[in-house]
Design a protein around this motif. Structure first.
Motif, PDB file in Angstrom:
ATOM      1  N   MET A   1       0.858  -1.194   0.000  1.00  0.00           N
ATOM      2  CA  MET A   1       0.000   0.000   0.000  1.00  0.00           C
ATOM      3  C   MET A   1       0.892   1.241   0.000  1.00  0.00           C
ATOM      4  O   MET A   1       1.883   1.309   0.709  1.00  0.00           O
ATOM      5  N   ALA A   2       0.538   2.213  -0.825  1.00  0.00           N
ATOM      6  CA  ALA A   2       1.354   3.427  -0.937  1.00  0.00           C
ATOM      7  C   ALA A   2       1.320   4.213   0.371  1.00  0.00           C
ATOM      8  O   ALA A   2       0.312   4.242   1.074  1.00  0.00           O
ATOM      9  N   ALA A   3       2.439   4.856   0.672  1.00  0.00           N
ATOM     10  CA  ALA A   3       2.506   5.682   1.882  1.00  0.00           C
ATOM     11  C   ALA A   3       1.624   6.910   1.714  1.00  0.00           C
ATOM     12  O   ALA A   3       1.496   7.463   0.625  1.00  0.00           O
ATOM     13  N   PRO A   4       0.953   7.366   2.779  1.00  0.00           N
ATOM     14  CA  PRO A   4       0.096   8.549   2.668  1.00  0.00           C
ATOM     15  C   PRO A   4       0.910   9.793   2.363  1.00  0.00           C
ATOM     16  O   PRO A   4       2.052   9.936   2.801  1.00  0.00           O
ATOM     17  N   ARG A   5       0.306  10.697   1.596  1.00  0.00           N
ATOM     18  CA  ARG A   5       0.964  11.952   1.279  1.00  0.00           C
ATOM     19  C   ARG A   5       0.909  12.886   2.478  1.00  0.00           C
ATOM     20  O   ARG A   5       0.114  12.734   3.399  1.00  0.00           O
ATOM     21  N   ALA A   6       1.772  13.895   2.443  1.00  0.00           N
ATOM     22  CA  ALA A   6       1.841  14.846   3.556  1.00  0.00           C
ATOM     23  C   ALA A   6       0.562  15.661   3.649  1.00  0.00           C
ATOM     24  O   ALA A   6      -0.128  15.915   2.662  1.00  0.00           O
ATOM     25  N   THR A   7       0.243  16.064   4.862  1.00  0.00           N
ATOM     26  CA  THR A   7      -0.817  17.038   5.103  1.00  0.00           C
ATOM     27  C   THR A   7      -0.234  18.148   5.959  1.00  0.00           C
ATOM     28  O   THR A   7       0.716  17.932   6.718  1.00  0.00           O
ATOM     29  N   LEU A   8      -0.782  19.343   5.822  1.00  0.00           N
ATOM     30  CA  LEU A   8      -0.277  20.491   6.566  1.00  0.00           C
ATOM     31  C   LEU A   8      -1.190  20.774   7.745  1.00  0.00           C
ATOM     32  O   LEU A   8      -2.415  20.908   7.594  1.00  0.00           O
ATOM     33  N   ALA A   9      -0.601  20.870   8.930  1.00  0.00           N
ATOM     34  CA  ALA A   9      -1.367  21.156  10.128  1.00  0.00           C
ATOM     35  C   ALA A   9      -1.771  22.624  10.168  1.00  0.00           C
ATOM     36  O   ALA A   9      -1.091  23.492   9.619  1.00  0.00           O
ATOM     37  N   ALA A  10      -2.889  22.893  10.820  1.00  0.00           N
ATOM     38  CA  ALA A  10      -3.316  24.282  10.990  1.00  0.00           C
ATOM     39  C   ALA A  10      -2.289  25.038  11.831  1.00  0.00           C
ATOM     40  O   ALA A  10      -1.736  24.505  12.788  1.00  0.00           O
ATOM     41  N   PRO A  11      -1.973  26.277  11.474  1.00  0.00           N
ATOM     42  CA  PRO A  11      -0.971  27.039  12.214  1.00  0.00           C
ATOM     43  C   PRO A  11      -1.449  27.400  13.606  1.00  0.00           C
ATOM     44  O   PRO A  11      -2.650  27.516  13.858  1.00  0.00           O
ATOM     45  N   GLU A  12      -0.496  27.559  14.494  1.00  0.00           N
ATOM     46  CA  GLU A  12      -0.833  27.974  15.859  1.00  0.00           C
ATOM     47  C   GLU A  12      -1.086  29.478  15.885  1.00  0.00           C
ATOM     48  O   GLU A  12      -0.562  30.239  15.074  1.00  0.00           O
ATOM     49  N   THR A  13      -1.907  29.907  16.824  1.00  0.00           N
ATOM     50  CA  THR A  13      -2.154  31.342  16.957  1.00  0.00           C
ATOM     51  C   THR A  13      -0.878  32.055  17.401  1.00  0.00           C
ATOM     52  O   THR A  13      -0.019  31.472  18.054  1.00  0.00           O
ATOM     53  N   GLY A  14      -0.761  33.320  17.034  1.00  0.00           N
ATOM     54  CA  GLY A  14       0.400  34.100  17.434  1.00  0.00           C
ATOM     55  C   GLY A  14       1.591  33.940  16.516  1.00  0.00           C
ATOM     56  O   GLY A  14       2.647  34.507  16.781  1.00  0.00           O
ATOM     57  N   ARG A  15       1.432  33.184  15.423  1.00  0.00           N
ATOM     58  CA  ARG A  15       2.547  33.020  14.510  1.00  0.00           C
ATOM     59  C   ARG A  15       2.556  34.147  13.478  1.00  0.00           C
ATOM     60  O   ARG A  15       1.850  35.137  13.616  1.00  0.00           O
ATOM     61  N   LEU A  16       3.328  33.971  12.409  1.00  0.00           N
ATOM     62  CA  LEU A  16       3.487  35.007  11.401  1.00  0.00           C
ATOM     63  C   LEU A  16       2.150  35.476  10.840  1.00  0.00           C
ATOM     64  O   LEU A  16       1.209  34.693  10.677  1.00  0.00           O
ATOM     65  N   SER A  17       2.095  36.759  10.504  1.00  0.00           N
ATOM     66  CA  SER A  17       0.951  37.296   9.776  1.00  0.00           C
ATOM     67  C   SER A  17       1.438  37.721   8.392  1.00  0.00           C
ATOM     68  O   SER A  17       2.648  37.849   8.150  1.00  0.00           O
TER      69      SER A  17
END
Length: 291
Positions: A1-17
């Protein structure tokens, strides 16, 4: 079975704007939005900026290594001649396990066209696509079709490690080194056992080649990434080597491995090739994550 592709986590508050990004307010975000949405509808930069800032947040910055790639435009022929003796192979009927050296030693797979020398074929394979100007004045568009299972190895890195070329060597300088002694050059190219097969692409002259997403790539906006770390289709802010702009992950490449490895599509032809070959910088990338 193929490895799952990457997913991006939601950013934490207070990070870059977005206001923290150098060049954000100067970038042509209307063009970036048209590429991202695959739309030709006119829109203002201000509206595009508002959409991005409303619908997306900035993810975690990642240190990156930015290089460039392009679509070569070279002369070729549909038939073997003294001027064009080197074949460009189409996709074989069955998976090919041969190395580059073995294929060049004798291979009876399909041939789509012929080019001037082994160096032109090698760099066409490294770029993954190209335009051949045929003798009758027409153009043949070729795109990536398949490759052998052997891993890609950078001969530029081999030459640097051996002290044959300077650390900041360009692609044009590597070509000169390979052509200076053709026998030595072919032996060096064989150090990269990977071999690319092509497909004919029926595309209008005004569009770029087809990327891994199945869409034409756009000069200055489309990037190749490692999809194990950045999902294809992701918006990415680049800040490296003087490049500060919003790009879209639409392609992949054999040499593009790791979370911070990025290849920016520079366009078609010799001038784009010079710019691509000279782009080698470090900096940061920041993925955009949908809110």
């Amino acid at each position: 079975m193929a490895a799952p592709r990457a997913t991006l986590a939601a950013p934490e508050t207070g990070r870059l704007s977005f206001s923290d990004l150098p060049g954000w307010r100067e970038d042509d975000l209307a063009l970036a939005r048209r590429v991202f949405e695959r739309s030709s509808a006119p829109q203002s930069v201000q509206h595009a900026r508002s959409v991005f800032e409303t619908d997306f947040a900035l993810g975690h910055p990642v240190s990156c290594h930015l290089t460039g790639y392009y679509e070569p435009e070279i002369e070729g022929s549909l038939h073997a001649t003294d001027q064009f003796p080197v074949p460009l192979h189409g996709v074989p009927e069955t998976p090919c396990t041969l190395t580059r050296a073995q294929i060049e030693g004798g291979f009876d797979g399909p041939v789509l066209a012929w080019v001037r020398d082994h160096v032109e074929r090698f760099f066409l394979q490294v770029q993954g696509s190209g335009r051949l100007r045929l003798q009758d004045g027409t153009t043949l568009r070729l795109g990536f079709g398949a490759k052998t299972a052997h891993p890609y190895r950078s001969i530029g890195q081999v030459l640097r490690d051996r002290g044959e070329v300077p650390v900041d060597v360009t692609a044009d300088q590597v070509k000169d080194w390979l052509r200076a002694d053709p026998e030595r050059g072919r032996a060096m190219m064989a150090r990269n056992p990977s071999y690319v097969f092509f497909r004919v692409q029926n595309l209008p002259d005004t569009t770029g080649p087809i990327g891994t997403l199945g869409l034409p790539v756009t000069a200055g906006r489309s990037i190749a990434v490692d999809p194990d770390h950045i999902p294809l289709g992701t918006l990415v802010w680049l800040d490296a080597g003087g490049v500060t702009r919003l790009c879209i992950a639409q392609d992949t490449g054999s040499a593009i491995k790791g979370p911070g490895r990025v290849d920016l599509f520079m366009g078609t032809g010799a001038e784009a090739g010079h710019r691509a070959g000279a782009l080698n910088a470090t900096g940061r990338l920041i993925p955009l994550v949908r809110r």
